[in-house]
Design an enzyme around this catalytic site. Structure first.
Site, PDB file in Angstrom:
ATOM      1  N   ASP A  16      33.245  61.360  68.281  1.00  0.00           N
ATOM      2  CA  ASP A  16      33.857  62.834  68.118  1.00  0.00           C
ATOM      3  C   ASP A  16      33.057  63.604  69.070  1.00  0.00           C
ATOM      4  O   ASP A  16      31.800  63.066  69.563  1.00  0.00           O
ATOM      5  CB  ASP A  16      34.050  63.118  66.930  1.00  0.00           C
ATOM      6  CG  ASP A  16      32.993  63.829  66.148  1.00  0.00           C
ATOM      7  OD1 ASP A  16      31.984  63.251  66.483  1.00  0.00           O
ATOM      8  OD2 ASP A  16      33.148  64.167  64.872  1.00  0.00           O
ATOM      9  N   CYS A  73      29.933  60.220  64.771  1.00  0.00           N
ATOM     10  CA  CYS A  73      30.134  61.412  64.670  1.00  0.00           C
ATOM     11  C   CYS A  73      28.957  61.975  64.041  1.00  0.00           C
ATOM     12  O   CYS A  73      27.809  61.490  64.530  1.00  0.00           O
ATOM     13  CB  CYS A  73      31.434  61.398  63.538  1.00  0.00           C
ATOM     14  SG  CYS A  73      30.877  60.818  61.889  1.00  0.00           S
ATOM     15  N   THR A  75      27.430  62.829  61.025  1.00  0.00           N
ATOM     16  CA  THR A  75      26.608  62.056  60.243  1.00  0.00           C
ATOM     17  C   THR A  75      26.901  60.502  60.358  1.00  0.00           C
ATOM     18  O   THR A  75      26.096  59.724  59.903  1.00  0.00           O
ATOM     19  CB  THR A  75      26.745  62.341  58.825  1.00  0.00           C
ATOM     20  OG1 THR A  75      28.308  62.407  58.548  1.00  0.00           O
ATOM     21  CG2 THR A  75      26.328  63.888  58.632  1.00  0.00           C
TER      22      THR A  75
END
Ligand code: PRP
Ligand code: URA
Length: 371
Positions: A16, A73, A75
């Protein structure tokens, strides 16, 4: 690393917006090492929803288009949560090299999730390298992975069931009776009866996907929509001797099933199967076959029996046993990935003599009282 990657090594990668920058770094690293990949986006730092990317990458791996995937992403947590919802995906969230290695060697992870806001690019590349280079260790870890797969099979099989699965039929009645079989003080008469009963109980799962056709029936009250099983009855193929003990219980429920026989014994030194008899119905191409043997140990006998049955070109083959060892499941699935295995228990391992631990001893001897 290095060298051109094989098709089956092709990697699916996705991120992302929070993982976009690290994804680009990792793509460079993959390219430098001659590894082929496909980028599922996102293609810039504009905000996107991580589930969209994770679902695309995970499903493409589950469908066999890629062998492994990398998802990034902020984390890595969101990506790993979503990926692990897809049956067949084992996503590991790794922020250090030790975990990356263990997630391949022990868990056979096929997706690596990384935190773009946590990892420096150099460490991330080392993690990717370790993860890609570490093979699955197998052994005791195979049994644990098989358990996860069997759970998936039980939970998700109504949605597009694939063949070549392992189903552990853990119904309480079956587990109760299996404990009596395992008990070394159980005598021949009771052992034989219980093998027959367990086989009949397991038949409900074996026949779950039998096709039905509608048939109207008249009850004493009114007309009712009924069903009958369509097509020809199945063929049971017990592996001699011990498989014979499973036939009667099943024939009580499907009395018109045909029965073929395969005679095999394990050479006590090599543990490899020796075939001494094979007689199967000639109309097998119109029928589904269930091969019966209480024990799937090294898998040698099962692989041989399936090979013999396949020469007759049946519609499908299932392998029904009472206790399976992880080694046998692995060998049978490798040799015949199209064959479903159904068992009442997946035990720990084989001992040095090829016996299943804890198992129940020698099934043939216990059914026929020959020891
Ligand atoms: C047992 C069992 C299976 C085979 C399983 O038969 O009934 O056929 O061993 O072992 P595998 O998975 O390592 O091949 P056995 O050879 O003892 O013959 P029997 O049935 O005649 O006793
Ligand atoms: N055959 C058996 O009967 N028992 C085992 O444990 C292994 C092979």
């Amino acid at each position: 690393m290095g060298g051109a990657s094989r098709v089956e090594d092709k990697i699916a990668i996705g991120a992302d917006h929070a993982g976009y920058k690290l994804k680009e770094e990792i793509k460079l690293f993959l390219r430098e090492n001659g590894l082929s990949f496909e980028d599922f986006g996102t293609f810039d730092a504009k905000p996107v929803d991580y589930p969209e990317i994770a679902i695309k990458v995970a499903t493409s791996i589950a469908h066999g288009e890629f062998s492994k995937g990398i998802l990034i992403c902020g984390t890595g947590i969101g990506m790993s949560i979503v990926a692990n919802k897809v049956p067949g995906i084992y996503a590991s969230l790794c922020h250090d090299i030790f975990t990356a290695r263990a997630s391949r060697a022990h868990n056979n992870a096929n997706v690596l999730a990384l935190g773009g806001r946590i990892l420096a690019p150099e460490l991330a590349k080392e993690i990717v390298k370790e993860w890609l280079e570490t093979p699955f260790e197998g052994g005791r870890h195979s049994r644990r992975i098989q358990r996860i797969k069997a759970f998936e099979e039980k939970t998700f099989r109504k949605e597009g069931k694939k063949s070549g699965s392992l189903l552990i039929i853990d119904h309480p009645l079956i587990q109760h009776k299996l404990s009596i079989l395992r008990d070394k003080t159980t005598g021949v008469k009771e052992f034989r009866e219980i093998v027959s009963e367990i086989s009949a109980l397991m038949l409900f799962e074996v026949t779950r996907d039998l096709p039905l056709v509608e048939k109207e029936v008249e009850t004493p009250i009114s007309k009712a929509k009924g069903f009958v099983v369509s097509g020809k009855e199945m063929v049971l193929v017990p592996i001699l001797r011990a498989g014979l003990g499973m036939v009667d219980g099943i024939l009580k429920l499907i009395p018109t099933a045909k029965v073929g026989h395969i005679g095999l014994y394990r050479d006590p030194k090599t543990l490899e199967p020796v075939t001494y008899y094979c007689k199967l119905p000639s109309d097998i191409p119109e029928r589904d076959v269930i091969i019966l043997d209480p024990m799937l140990a090294t898998g040698g006998s099962a692989v041989e029996a399936v090979g013999l049955v396949k020469e007759y070109k049946p519609k499908s083959i299932k392998f029904l046993c009472i206790i399976a060892a992880p080694e046998g499941v692995e060998r049978l699935h490798k040799a015949h990935p199209d064959v479903d295995i159904l068992t009442a228990a997946l035990d720990e391992r084989l001992n040095d003599h090829g016996y299943i631990v804890p198992g129940l001893g020698d099934a043939g001897d216990r059914i026929f009282g020959t020891r």
